[in-house]
Motif scaffolding. Structure first.
Motif, mmCIF file in Angstrom:
data_model
loop_
_atom_site.group_PDB
_atom_site.id
_atom_site.type_symbol
_atom_site.label_atom_id
_atom_site.label_comp_id
_atom_site.label_asym_id
_atom_site.label_seq_id
_atom_site.Cartn_x
_atom_site.Cartn_y
_atom_site.Cartn_z
ATOM 1 N N GLU A 491 19.011 60.284 19.347
ATOM 2 C CA GLU A 491 19.026 61.262 18.262
ATOM 3 C C GLU A 491 20.470 61.531 17.865
ATOM 4 O OE1 GLU A 491 16.840 64.575 19.844
ATOM 5 O OE2 GLU A 491 14.907 63.689 19.284
ATOM 6 N N GLY A 492 20.915 60.862 16.810
ATOM 7 C CA GLY A 492 22.314 61.013 16.425
ATOM 8 C C GLY A 492 22.663 60.213 15.191
ATOM 9 N N GLU A 493 23.966 60.103 14.940
ATOM 10 C CA GLU A 493 24.518 59.403 13.786
ATOM 11 C C GLU A 493 25.094 58.062 14.222
ATOM 12 O OE1 GLU A 493 24.383 60.664 10.716
ATOM 13 O OE2 GLU A 493 23.609 62.630 11.315
ATOM 14 N N GLY A 494 25.251 57.162 13.259
ATOM 15 C CA GLY A 494 25.970 55.927 13.500
ATOM 16 C C GLY A 494 25.073 54.735 13.709
ATOM 17 N N HIS A 495 25.691 53.577 13.701
ATOM 18 C CA HIS A 495 24.987 52.304 13.791
ATOM 19 C C HIS A 495 25.028 51.789 15.219
ATOM 20 C CE1 HIS A 495 23.287 48.541 12.767
ATOM 21 N NE2 HIS A 495 24.401 47.840 12.848
ATOM 22 N N THR A 496 23.884 51.688 15.843
ATOM 23 C CA THR A 496 23.653 51.260 17.227
ATOM 24 C C THR A 496 24.028 52.378 18.202
ATOM 25 O OG1 THR A 496 25.762 50.202 17.791
ATOM 26 C CG2 THR A 496 24.170 48.892 16.534
ATOM 27 N N ALA A 497 23.571 52.247 19.461
ATOM 28 C CA ALA A 497 23.709 53.355 20.400
ATOM 29 C C ALA A 497 24.298 52.970 21.757
ATOM 30 C CB ALA A 497 22.344 54.021 20.618
ATOM 31 N N TYR A 498 23.907 51.822 22.304
ATOM 32 C CA TYR A 498 24.357 51.489 23.656
ATOM 33 C C TYR A 498 25.855 51.231 23.665
ATOM 34 C CZ TYR A 498 24.785 49.089 28.155
ATOM 35 O OH TYR A 498 25.168 48.719 29.427
ATOM 36 N N GLY A 499 26.567 51.996 24.476
ATOM 37 C CA GLY A 499 28.013 51.858 24.555
ATOM 38 C C GLY A 499 28.766 52.744 23.599
ATOM 39 N N SER A 500 28.041 53.507 22.751
ATOM 40 C CA SER A 500 28.744 54.346 21.768
ATOM 41 C C SER A 500 28.052 55.681 21.538
ATOM 42 C CB SER A 500 28.863 53.593 20.438
ATOM 43 O OG SER A 500 27.584 53.251 19.936
ATOM 44 N N SER A 501 27.120 56.065 22.437
ATOM 45 C CA SER A 501 26.386 57.312 22.186
ATOM 46 C C SER A 501 26.529 58.269 23.365
ATOM 47 C CB SER A 501 24.923 57.012 21.888
ATOM 48 O OG SER A 501 24.315 56.256 22.930
ATOM 49 N N ASN A 502 25.596 58.217 24.352
ATOM 50 C CA ASN A 502 25.661 59.169 25.458
ATOM 51 C C ASN A 502 25.163 58.531 26.755
ATOM 52 O OD1 ASN A 502 22.814 59.214 25.345
ATOM 53 N ND2 ASN A 502 22.784 61.063 24.067
ATOM 54 N N ASP A 503 25.288 59.279 27.841
ATOM 55 C CA ASP A 503 24.908 58.756 29.149
ATOM 56 C C ASP A 503 23.406 58.505 29.251
ATOM 57 O OD1 ASP A 503 27.521 58.821 29.997
ATOM 58 O OD2 ASP A 503 27.330 60.733 31.062
ATOM 59 N N CYS A 504 22.629 59.283 28.543
ATOM 60 C CA CYS A 504 21.174 59.099 28.588
ATOM 61 C C CYS A 504 20.796 57.699 28.128
ATOM 62 C CB CYS A 504 20.513 60.167 27.715
ATOM 63 S SG CYS A 504 18.721 59.998 27.504
ATOM 64 N N VAL A 505 21.374 57.264 27.002
ATOM 65 C CA VAL A 505 21.116 55.911 26.506
ATOM 66 C C VAL A 505 21.678 54.887 27.480
ATOM 67 C CG1 VAL A 505 21.663 54.244 24.689
ATOM 68 C CG2 VAL A 505 20.991 56.577 24.078
ATOM 69 N N ALA A 506 22.919 55.081 27.910
ATOM 70 C CA ALA A 506 23.560 54.111 28.793
ATOM 71 C C ALA A 506 22.781 53.937 30.094
ATOM 72 C CB ALA A 506 24.993 54.553 29.093
ATOM 73 N N ASP A 507 22.341 55.046 30.679
ATOM 74 C CA ASP A 507 21.613 54.951 31.945
ATOM 75 C C ASP A 507 20.290 54.229 31.779
ATOM 76 O OD1 ASP A 507 23.671 56.331 33.129
ATOM 77 O OD2 ASP A 507 22.621 58.265 33.200
ATOM 78 N N ALA A 508 19.588 54.495 30.680
ATOM 79 C CA ALA A 508 18.295 53.850 30.451
ATOM 80 C C ALA A 508 18.451 52.352 30.228
ATOM 81 C CB ALA A 508 17.595 54.496 29.257
ATOM 82 N N VAL A 509 19.459 51.962 29.432
ATOM 83 C CA VAL A 509 19.677 50.541 29.161
ATOM 84 C C VAL A 509 20.169 49.838 30.424
ATOM 85 C CG1 VAL A 509 20.990 48.866 27.818
ATOM 86 C CG2 VAL A 509 20.077 50.912 26.707
ATOM 87 N N ASP A 510 21.070 50.466 31.161
ATOM 88 C CA ASP A 510 21.566 49.862 32.407
ATOM 89 C C ASP A 510 20.423 49.611 33.386
ATOM 90 O OD1 ASP A 510 24.088 50.016 31.382
ATOM 91 O OD2 ASP A 510 24.719 51.722 32.614
ATOM 92 N N ALA A 511 19.550 50.598 33.530
ATOM 93 C CA ALA A 511 18.427 50.448 34.459
ATOM 94 C C ALA A 511 17.536 49.288 34.049
ATOM 95 C CB ALA A 511 17.619 51.743 34.528
ATOM 96 N N TYR A 512 17.337 49.135 32.749
ATOM 97 C CA TYR A 512 16.508 48.027 32.270
ATOM 98 C C TYR A 512 17.182 46.684 32.545
ATOM 99 C CZ TYR A 512 14.518 44.687 28.989
ATOM 100 O OH TYR A 512 13.971 43.557 28.423
ATOM 101 N N ILE A 513 18.468 46.568 32.211
ATOM 102 C CA ILE A 513 19.162 45.296 32.406
ATOM 103 C C ILE A 513 19.198 44.912 33.888
ATOM 104 C CG2 ILE A 513 21.397 44.126 32.239
ATOM 105 C CD1 ILE A 513 21.950 45.719 29.693
ATOM 106 N N LEU A 514 19.415 45.887 34.748
ATOM 107 C CA LEU A 514 19.614 45.589 36.168
ATOM 108 C C LEU A 514 18.316 45.467 36.961
ATOM 109 C CD1 LEU A 514 22.671 47.927 36.842
ATOM 110 C CD2 LEU A 514 22.681 45.434 36.637
ATOM 111 N N THR A 515 17.279 46.191 36.543
ATOM 112 C CA THR A 515 16.038 46.187 37.330
ATOM 113 C C THR A 515 14.815 45.752 36.541
ATOM 114 O OG1 THR A 515 15.386 48.485 36.837
ATOM 115 C CG2 THR A 515 16.970 48.137 38.631
ATOM 116 N N GLY A 516 14.939 45.680 35.214
ATOM 117 C CA GLY A 516 13.782 45.341 34.402
ATOM 118 C C GLY A 516 12.873 46.511 34.112
ATOM 119 N N THR A 517 13.263 47.715 34.516
ATOM 120 C CA THR A 517 12.443 48.900 34.317
ATOM 121 C C THR A 517 12.726 49.520 32.959
ATOM 122 O OG1 THR A 517 12.502 49.354 36.687
ATOM 123 C CG2 THR A 517 11.829 51.161 35.244
#
Length: 525
Positions: A491-517
């Motif tokens: 929930e925010g402004e700008g184009h794309t989110a991972y790496g440029s938004s907040n820890d909530c997005v980063a943590d969710a994407v990291d968990a998916y990349i590392l564990t597939g969850t």
């Protein structure tokens, strides 16, 4: 490139999903922007043929075995390690001509990597190799510790048999061109301009021009996966990179590993839906900027939000009718003014530079800062050269993937619809059919089915609620198009989110990349 997917004025290249721009006044803030592109990044459908073996078994055709079995030779380079993979120019003729796909790699920092993570910044037409350092700064240390980070230049881009069309002087004229769409003669003039671009591309790029479509680039991805020694593809695609990733999933569902598609571009949308959606996306982003500007102490705009939006529209109309001086021999046309305004909308931290540019243009009739922003969008250097081929590749790839109608009546009807939802910015997303009307090579098209229903792993789609270049509705749609996808919302402004938004997005994407969850359905950050 940012502004991206619909069609801008023919003079302007797209607003592209995925590049870094370098204007003198905006280096610090804009260096963090991943850009899509506005006009021409239209996915095509219902024409390309999918090899049966790839679609059903995940195994390559026997004729492609040599490409899949190749050993990459890595050498030291400015990006870390570099190599070149060989792929067929035309997958329908694997024994024919070949081209090289440039790769750059940052090995896993923890030692032995568990897999490779391929990254694509968008475009189409943006260099992944040039993006590698930036990508490393956006991806978490935990991910970098376990995976090799691998970037590539897609076919036709920068180091991979690049599409080349014209020199800087001629490209200046095209990107600054303001067409008069009010008459049939004006529409024909725009078609003629881009016929000249296409002819120049064909003369300088030869047979490559007919083979830089997205489906072929997705097939290259599978060759890269195999050459890197991975059984499944792990992939982070931004903006147009999500279209490339979705196409890969549809072609090779049994090779789907962990695919993150951020700033989503749904390849099933029609060209008209893309144009209208992106026009409204930039209009909404501009309104958000204007609201913020008016609440500050030094905003060059006055009145309420609607009145301030009208002042920006008046500036754009002024630049079309009487281009603004810039202190040099180039003037700020309407097309260049539009791109100068659009670029800072990709990233909220860049808004103060738009305020500077508007202040100079509105109150001093000085277009120099908007021109610097437009030049940054197009990768134009101070000496008049262009440091990348992103604009030319954008046109070439877009015209192979799909083509909007060039019928004047149909384009005018679409322009009216766009104007209704985007009265300030909309005129720059209309008449996109003029770009590819007389392109010298035939359209290739996309796929009949993008559901990837046999995908062997879940896919993560990330959408930003006020993304200008890839509207949030597209992320919602892609998450339903892909049968195994889950949507993560920022929930925010700008184009794309991972790496440029907040820890909530980063943590969710990291968990998916590392564990597939994948995160729980409906997760909003």
């Amino acid at each position: 490139m940012p502004v991206t997917t619909a069609s801008p004025r023919p003079s302007a290249a797209p607003v592209r999903p995925g590049a870094r721009r370098r204007a003198a006044v905006v280096v610090a803030a804009l260096s963090a922007v991943v850009v899509l592109v506005l006009g021409g990044c239209v996915p095509a459908k219902n024409q390309a043929q999918v090899p049966t073996s790839a679609a059903t078994s995940g195994a390559p055709d026997e004729a492609l075995a040599a490409f899949y079995d190749q050993q990459l030779e890595w050498t030291t380079c400015a990006q870390g390690e570099c190599a070149t993979a060989t792929v067929p120019l035309d997958y329908a003729d694997p024994s024919g001509a070949t081209i090289g796909i440039a790769l750059a790699r940052r090995p896993a920092t923890g030692g032995s990597a568990v897999a490779s993570l391929l990254v694509n910044p968008g475009g189409p037409g943006v260099s992944g190799v040039d993006f590698l350092d930036q990508a490393a700064s956006m991806i978490s240390e935990d991910v970098l510790r376990q995976l090799d980070l691998v970037a590539f230049d897609p076919r036709g881009v920068q180091r991979s048999s690049p599409i080349t069309c014209m020199d800087g002087t001629d490209l200046d004229k095209v990107v600054a061109f303001d067409a008069d769409y009010s008459t049939d003669a004006g529409i024909q003039e725009a078609i003629d301009v881009f016929r000249g671009v296409g002819e120049a591309c064909q003369e300088r790029s030869g047979q490559t021009l007919a083979h830089v479509d997205t489906v072929s680039a997705a097939r290259d991805l599978d060759v890269l996966r195999a050459a890197l020694g991975d059984d499944a593809l792990s992939y982070l695609g931004y903006s147009y990179g999500t279209q490339l990733g979705a196409t890969y999933a549809a072609l090779f569902p049994l090779r789907v590993g962990r695919l993150v598609l951020d700033g989503a571009l749904d390849p099933t949308l029609t060209a008209d839906e893309l144009a209208e959606g992106q026009a409204q996306g930039f209009e909404n982003a501009l309104r958000a900027y204007v609201t913020d500007c008016l609440a500050g102490a030094s905003c060059p705009l006055t009145g309420d939000v609607d009145q301030a939006m009208g002042q920006i529209r008046a500036l754009l109309d002024h630049a079309v009718a009487d281009p603004l001086p810039t202190g040099g021999d180039r003037r700020l046309t309407g097309s260049l003014a539009f791109y100068g305004i659009a670029l800072p909308l990709y990233s909220q931290p860049s808004w103060p530079y738009l305020t500077q540019a508007l202040d100079a243009a509105i109150h001093e009739n000085d277009g120099s800062i908007l021109l610097q922003l437009a030049d940054a969008y197009f990768d134009r250097e101070a000496d008049g050269t262009y440091s990348t081929n992103a604009t030319e590749a954008f046109w070439a790839i877009g015209c192979l993937d799909d083509r909007q109608s060039a019928d004047p009546a149909e384009m005018r009807a679409q322009a009216d619809r766009i104007e209704a939802v985007a009265p300030t910015m909309g005129s720059f997303f209309s008449y996109g059919g003029t770009i590819c009307a007389d392109w010298p090579v035939p359209v290739v098209g996309g796929l009949d089915d993008y559901s990837a229903k046999d995908a062997t792993a879940p896919i993560l789609v990330v959408g930003t609620t006020n993304d200008p270049a890839t509207p949030y509705a597209w992320a919602e749609k892609l998450a339903t198009t892909l049968s195994t996808a889950t949507l993560l919302t920022y929930e925010g402004e700008g184009h794309t989110a991972y790496g440029s938004s907040n820890d909530c997005v980063a943590d969710a994407v990291d968990a998916y990349i590392l564990t597939g969850t994948v995160p729980p359905e409906g997760t909003r950050c």
